[in-house]
Write a protein that holds these residues in place. Sequence first.
Motif, PDB file in Angstrom:
ATOM      1  N   THR A   1       0.822  -1.208   0.000  1.00 54.48           N
ATOM      2  CA  THR A   1       0.000   0.000   0.000  1.00 54.48           C
ATOM      3  C   THR A   1       0.856   1.259   0.000  1.00 54.48           C
ATOM      4  O   THR A   1       0.352   2.358   0.217  1.00 54.48           O
ATOM      5  CB  THR A   1      -0.928   0.025   1.223  1.00 54.48           C
ATOM      6  N   ILE A   2       2.149   1.093  -0.248  1.00 55.15           N
ATOM      7  CA  ILE A   2       3.060   2.238  -0.237  1.00 55.15           C
ATOM      8  C   ILE A   2       3.259   2.773  -1.653  1.00 55.15           C
ATOM      9  O   ILE A   2       3.098   2.055  -2.643  1.00 55.15           O
ATOM     10  CB  ILE A   2       4.424   1.865   0.373  1.00 55.15           C
ATOM     11  N   GLU A   3       3.615   4.046  -1.747  1.00 54.21           N
ATOM     12  CA  GLU A   3       3.873   4.667  -3.038  1.00 54.21           C
ATOM     13  C   GLU A   3       5.151   4.087  -3.653  1.00 54.21           C
ATOM     14  O   GLU A   3       6.039   3.612  -2.931  1.00 54.21           O
ATOM     15  CB  GLU A   3       4.012   6.178  -2.872  1.00 54.21           C
ATOM     16  N   PRO A   4       5.257   4.125  -4.970  1.00 51.46           N
ATOM     17  CA  PRO A   4       6.468   3.606  -5.615  1.00 51.46           C
ATOM     18  C   PRO A   4       7.713   4.361  -5.161  1.00 51.46           C
ATOM     19  O   PRO A   4       7.701   5.583  -4.993  1.00 51.46           O
ATOM     20  CB  PRO A   4       6.203   3.835  -7.110  1.00 51.46           C
ATOM     21  N   ALA A   5       8.787   3.615  -4.971  1.00 46.79           N
ATOM     22  CA  ALA A   5      10.087   4.192  -4.657  1.00 46.79           C
ATOM     23  C   ALA A   5      11.048   3.847  -5.785  1.00 46.79           C
ATOM     24  O   ALA A   5      10.707   3.109  -6.711  1.00 46.79           O
ATOM     25  CB  ALA A   5      10.606   3.632  -3.330  1.00 46.79           C
ATOM     26  N   GLU A   6      12.239   4.380  -5.705  1.00 49.10           N
ATOM     27  CA  GLU A   6      13.211   4.167  -6.789  1.00 49.10           C
ATOM     28  C   GLU A   6      13.478   2.685  -7.022  1.00 49.10           C
ATOM     29  O   GLU A   6      13.682   2.256  -8.152  1.00 49.10           O
ATOM     30  CB  GLU A   6      14.513   4.899  -6.450  1.00 49.10           C
ATOM     31  N   GLU A   7      13.465   1.896  -5.938  1.00 48.19           N
ATOM     32  CA  GLU A   7      13.789   0.477  -6.060  1.00 48.19           C
ATOM     33  C   GLU A   7      12.581  -0.411  -6.326  1.00 48.19           C
ATOM     34  O   GLU A   7      12.718  -1.630  -6.461  1.00 48.19           O
ATOM     35  CB  GLU A   7      14.496  -0.005  -4.794  1.00 48.19           C
ATOM     36  N   SER A   8      11.395   0.166  -6.419  1.00 46.69           N
ATOM     37  CA  SER A   8      10.184  -0.637  -6.671  1.00 46.69           C
ATOM     38  C   SER A   8      10.291  -1.337  -8.020  1.00 46.69           C
ATOM     39  O   SER A   8      10.827  -0.786  -8.986  1.00 46.69           O
ATOM     40  CB  SER A   8       8.942   0.259  -6.652  1.00 46.69           C
ATOM     41  N   GLU A   9       9.734  -2.550  -8.087  1.00 47.71           N
ATOM     42  CA  GLU A   9       9.812  -3.332  -9.318  1.00 47.71           C
ATOM     43  C   GLU A   9       8.517  -3.315 -10.109  1.00 47.71           C
ATOM     44  O   GLU A   9       8.530  -3.432 -11.331  1.00 47.71           O
ATOM     45  CB  GLU A   9      10.190  -4.776  -8.996  1.00 47.71           C
ATOM     46  N   ARG A  10       7.396  -3.197  -9.428  1.00 45.95           N
ATOM     47  CA  ARG A  10       6.092  -3.277 -10.095  1.00 45.95           C
ATOM     48  C   ARG A  10       5.204  -2.161  -9.547  1.00 45.95           C
ATOM     49  O   ARG A  10       5.098  -1.993  -8.334  1.00 45.95           O
ATOM     50  CB  ARG A  10       5.465  -4.650  -9.832  1.00 45.95           C
ATOM     51  N   VAL A  11       4.570  -1.417 -10.443  1.00 47.98           N
ATOM     52  CA  VAL A  11       3.751  -0.273 -10.045  1.00 47.98           C
ATOM     53  C   VAL A  11       2.293  -0.579 -10.368  1.00 47.98           C
ATOM     54  O   VAL A  11       1.971  -1.035 -11.473  1.00 47.98           O
ATOM     55  CB  VAL A  11       4.195   1.011 -10.765  1.00 47.98           C
ATOM     56  N   PHE A  12       1.417  -0.326  -9.397  1.00 46.97           N
ATOM     57  CA  PHE A  12      -0.016  -0.613  -9.519  1.00 46.97           C
ATOM     58  C   PHE A  12      -0.811   0.689  -9.572  1.00 46.97           C
ATOM     59  O   PHE A  12      -0.594   1.596  -8.762  1.00 46.97           O
ATOM     60  CB  PHE A  12      -0.504  -1.432  -8.321  1.00 46.97           C
TER      61      PHE A  12
END
Length: 250
Positions: free
Chosen positions: A232-243
């Motif tokens: 439930t967190i916002e995307p960060a630089e290291e995120s792999e998949r964005v919803f």
Amino acid sequence: MSYGHFAYLYDQLMEDAPYDDWAGFALKNWQKHGPKSEKSFLDLGCGTGEISLRLADSGFHVTGVDLSPDMLAVAREKADNTGSSIRFVEQDMSELEMDDKYGIIGIFCDSLNYLESEEQVRKTFGKAVKYLVPGGLLMFDVHSIEKVANGFINRSFSLNGENVAYIWDSFSGEDPNSVEHEISFFVRDEQDGKYDRYDEIHYQRTFPVETYRSWLEEVGLEVVSITSDFLTIEPAEESERVFFVAKKSK
């Protein structure tokens, strides 16, 4: 992109895929933001039907759409075997033509990334607006730019299974934030025990988060949430998949 031999190997290769998490994401956001009177789900890029089946089991009227006739053949067989009354349609999601409207339109398992051009993505969002009921939700996930750049490009993957093996090499595509997957499959023939080789090329492309947001707003969708990696967190630089979850105005 139309899958060939890969369609019939897909479930073996994706047996650990988090389909329950994708279905759970759809259900959670429908319960929080969706039109409760419209329990219908349009699964774009439905593949072999795993998410379609889960939403049907949750009481939704489901239609699955995919460009690959081979993927749809596998999906239809599953639905027949489980007694699920899911309608499957062979179409390009960016050229969608349906005769119904839906409470949810989902594009999961990074299916949107198989659209190669900006125009195709924007047309798909426009089609979503057309086929959502008032208050309906468009939900989708995409690879992050980080995932494409550092998780795929110039990387190799391999599998040496009992009946299926593959060598999977990924290279930078021609467009920004794109990747080309070159895959060689080796499939054991049950009759003679020999392995047949099949080669396929798959192309994926992603865009910045704010670009997706602007395209959604451009077609009149309200962006309800942007999160990452089934959290439930916002995307960060290291995120792999964005919803993304976006809502059609009433």
